[in-house]
Design an enzyme around this catalytic site. Structure first.
Site, PDB file in Angstrom:
ATOM      1  N   LYS A 134      43.523  38.538  13.930  1.00 52.89           N
ATOM      2  CA  LYS A 134      43.785  39.450  12.963  1.00 52.89           C
ATOM      3  C   LYS A 134      42.587  40.004  12.235  1.00 52.89           C
ATOM      4  O   LYS A 134      41.926  39.205  11.921  1.00 52.89           O
ATOM      5  CB  LYS A 134      44.934  39.067  12.028  1.00 52.89           C
ATOM      6  CG  LYS A 134      45.737  40.051  11.133  1.00 52.89           C
ATOM      7  CD  LYS A 134      46.956  40.838  12.300  1.00 52.89           C
ATOM      8  CE  LYS A 134      47.950  41.674  11.504  1.00 52.89           C
ATOM      9  NZ  LYS A 134      48.925  41.817  12.511  1.00 52.89           N
ATOM     10  N   THR A 174      49.637  38.000  15.721  1.00 49.40           N
ATOM     11  CA  THR A 174      48.891  38.149  14.863  1.00 49.40           C
ATOM     12  C   THR A 174      49.467  38.302  13.458  1.00 49.40           C
ATOM     13  O   THR A 174      48.676  37.858  12.340  1.00 49.40           O
ATOM     14  CB  THR A 174      47.773  39.293  15.240  1.00 49.40           C
ATOM     15  OG1 THR A 174      48.820  40.522  15.090  1.00 49.40           O
ATOM     16  CG2 THR A 174      47.431  39.182  16.657  1.00 49.40           C
ATOM     17  N   HIS A 204      13.277  56.377   4.894  1.00 48.09           N
ATOM     18  CA  HIS A 204      11.841  57.088   4.855  1.00 48.09           C
ATOM     19  C   HIS A 204      12.057  58.077   3.349  1.00 48.09           C
ATOM     20  O   HIS A 204      13.099  58.875   3.366  1.00 48.09           O
ATOM     21  CB  HIS A 204      11.379  58.056   5.649  1.00 48.09           C
ATOM     22  CG  HIS A 204      11.179  57.149   7.063  1.00 48.09           C
ATOM     23  ND1 HIS A 204      10.634  56.037   7.168  1.00 48.09           N
ATOM     24  CD2 HIS A 204      11.863  57.074   8.179  1.00 48.09           C
ATOM     25  CE1 HIS A 204      10.573  55.493   8.343  1.00 48.09           C
ATOM     26  NE2 HIS A 204      11.538  56.147   8.976  1.00 48.09           N
TER      27      HIS A 204
END
Lengths: 293, 293, 293, 293
Positions: A25, A70, A258
């Site tokens: 899960k 699950t 940057h």
């Protein structure tokens, strides 16, 4: 559309087998309040558990006999947290894995993943509040893997934005036909830290180590002129390994965000390293492990 | 496919005209360093500018004569920042609008939107650092609108996650056939603050007001038992309007991020208001203006 | 930290009152299957409902007597969908609003917001499948507002990415000191469509109108040389209003996703309008209503 | 705050060394138009390149002599695309890696990562258009790794949302104390496919293989009653390996996006498997390789 379209239900298949596989899960949003003291404490963590073992029957024959649902995994993550989540997520990971290896008839090992959201105590009316909190940017991540008896723990920091406005440069690099970047000995250095580290001890105070890594990072990011993201990565690793004897090695993934000085001179405006374009993409990506020699 | 498909290039069109419209540049990532003192300061802000005016020629006839390119808008946002971005984003918004109304032949008004990312000075080796910073969670938002002479300013807070673990309830609400929620006088109250406010003065120290709103929010969020998100919204508004005479009214949008006590009793585990499911969706959404009476 | 810190719980407050306010439930993920025919149909939609009315008691006194819980709003959105969501989300919005105005003792009007995810029937083994679906990129959005008797409906399209590789330019615009962009009569035109439209009829087949707007957009985007995003916006509006007599006016928000020819010539490589940098930010943002003349 | 705070600049450090490391440029947004035919073709792809080699001097001594700037990497990715990106991203990956291994004095191997956004030809005025496109949901991913002579290629599918409204169940699984889920032989099965596969050939038509995997997935997802996500994963793998002799093994990561029948019965509304809550989290996560036996 003619008969040449194969029909997946009836065509003859080649022989196949399952390779490495796991299930469980994910994105279980677990929140725990420790309210036995007037000053409450909280843990706010997203959990995933993945189980490994011989699940061939489920895959090949559709036989679910030996599978934990699950949904059961979810209930367990919440249920065991009541008594089992008492300190770090790393310790809770070991607790969860012991349970699933024992409970799942075919489970031979499991991995628990954690993303812990960090909250500071709220400053209210001039003092740190007992039961109110403000969420912070960085996250404490952790991955615990094991067979129920021995465990491999990896801890980490994620989404920590840091920058310095000077004391960083980029010079002396290779010039070749595709090179157009000018050299500089004074640039902005900005990154979003993703770090992870492994341990050379079986047990330790994981939250305390996390804090020491975090402090080492801040201390070292600023203590030197940075010749490159690489050089700074190495120096931070050095401080971490010095201050954290529990850690065997540490990995940093540093996007180089940057900040490009904007060319305002073409409009007649002098820009004294003051106005920059914070470029979102692309970015340099510097990654590496620093290890004990 | 027959002739009944109309051809958009040749079919006879109805008479239409342009309604309200505007254009400009969005997501300009502007970063400014103030380096004239040893202690550097920074502004990290995403800017959008939208211009209004009579742009019928461009829309109807494809005649761009009087249009500023959005690329020009971008150059301007960076170029003017060198000298013009000296204090709050709200002030810079006025500066930008004055420029665009003057520069665009057809521009009669403009709006500048700002999302300012907030950075704390980095704590390094035991002290606040001169030129290193760590990004914080909440954002300072602002919208400035005007014709170049008068301006409407709206400032705001965004992505500020706060919660308290007790001193909040939800009782006495209407019961009807679709009602299933049990009442409680002790729940977790968690939200992600989005606030915005308007001013009753033409000029003020916008950054200072922002800080006072932020502090008022923290102070009031914790100073009472919350009978509802609505009641807390009202109380916070009261404190803000008390402490910030510059503000005419303030709006809050409070998602009610539900933390639901997990039912572990069905597994034989007593859960003393300790383990919760931090539910991602759906969420209550409570919004309103608090105004001077 | 001295006594000068005001205490929010005890300081004397100024007089305030509630301004415009509303509340409800957001991000309700509603999924409906129509399974009475062998060919199933589905609706996959995120719903938000906000209610307006006199909620002063809740805000000022913490008296919830007349408030519907937002949890009740959620139950209702699912519960009414069984019989009430039978065609477009716009119709379901009217149904929901009628219910909430009737059910909430203080509710005088309500707004329902929808984001409908669109799914195509899956192509499997050479034919369109009866009960399997693949999700598409664009979304059907809708906002329905009303007092239970009359309604204002706004429908829309969101997250529709379209581009053409030629037949677009940008020339003849104003040149001023901040202008650096070169003119072009052959560029890539790329955008992510967000559209919304209002109706001049009280009832119509909203899904059919959506489909006609979508088709008009595709047909017109390609049927002309685009002198600007603005000119194309106008032409698309013209087609929509021609083909959809139900619609009174339509609004487009077009980010101009710049594709910038990469300068490879400095490396000795000729780039025949072939290789581009798809710039993520900043972008031009062009917005406007096209209305009946 | 006392002297006990270590100073990172002066404290004595332990001995460390660099472990595995690499660097390069990420999120390079490369767009290519093939305009030599009236029917234009496009490639829209985000590229990352990471280089490995002995970069100890840069890390340990701040000596950049042998480093390619990541800005150079960016220029190269665009520059080489003019002549080098002519078919699949996989082929372009090999081309890039050959270049970087040759060009970087210390580079011994490199990895190129691609996320290709897929666009369909736009349907306009009744036909597929020559130079207009509409973006699709799924992505074509690829990772190419190599030393410039031999390459390992992994291709994939990402963000493909599929579901079926019936012919799926979940029964016969293990019941234990944390199990509360009821069994069902008729549920909605919904997932977001992430797949990746490896090759047993050195060269092939990678775009054609991608298309065959995509079709196999659709064909097999629908051709059987699904006893579990696991069983369906296995069956899809079987079809892919049957139809794609180029592939040695394939991995699927299937989140099980639960659609939970809403309990409207408690409000007196019968819900004939019609109205569902599409639960965002948590979700089951099923992952595994299917390999040739």
């Amino acid at each position: 559309m003619t008969q040449t379209i194969p029909n997946s239900a009836t065509e003859t298949k080649v022989k196949v087998k399952m390779g490495d596989n796991h299930y469980g899960k994910a994105d279980v949003r677990l929140f725990k309040v420790f309210r036995d003291q007037p000053k409450h404490e909280i843990k706010d963590v997203w959990v995933r558990v993945a189980m490994r073992g011989d699940f061939d029957a489920a895959h090949v024959e559709g036989d679910n006999t030996d599978l934990l649902a699950t949904d059961t995994v979810r209930n367990t993550i919440y249920g065991l947290a009541v008594d089992g989540l008492t300190s770090s997520v790393e310790e809770y990971g070991k607790h969860l894995i012991r349970h699933f290896v024992e409970q799942g008839p075919k489970v031979t090992s499991a991995t628990a993943y954690f993303t812990e959201h960090l909250w500071d105590r709220m400053q209210s009316n001039g003092e740190a509040h007992d039961h109110a909190f403000v969420r912070q940017m960085p996250k404490h991540t952790a991955v615990v893997e094991g067979d129920g008896k021995t465990f491999t723990v990896t801890s980490g920091i994620d989404e920590l934005y840091i920058l310095k406005t000077t004391q960083s440069g980029w010079e002396g690099y290779l010039k070749e036909p595709f090179t157009t970047l000018p050299e500089t000995n004074d640039r902005i250095l900005a990154t979003v830290v993703t770090a992870k580290w492994e341990y050379q001890v079986d047990e330790c105070d994981y939250d305390d180590v996390w804090q020491r890594v975090y402090t080492s990072l801040m201390d070292t990011f600023t203590d030197h002129y940075s010749a490159s993201m690489q050089a700074t990565l190495y120096k931070i690793g050095e401080t971490v390994l010095t201050r954290c004897p529990e850690i065997s090695r540490i990995h940093f993934a540093f996007p180089n965000r940057h900040h490009i000085q904007y060319n305002t001179e073409r409009h007649g405006v002098t820009n004294p390293k003051s106005v920059f374009h914070a470029d979102a993409d692309p970015y340099g990506q510097i990654e590496g492990w620093v290890e004990r020699a």
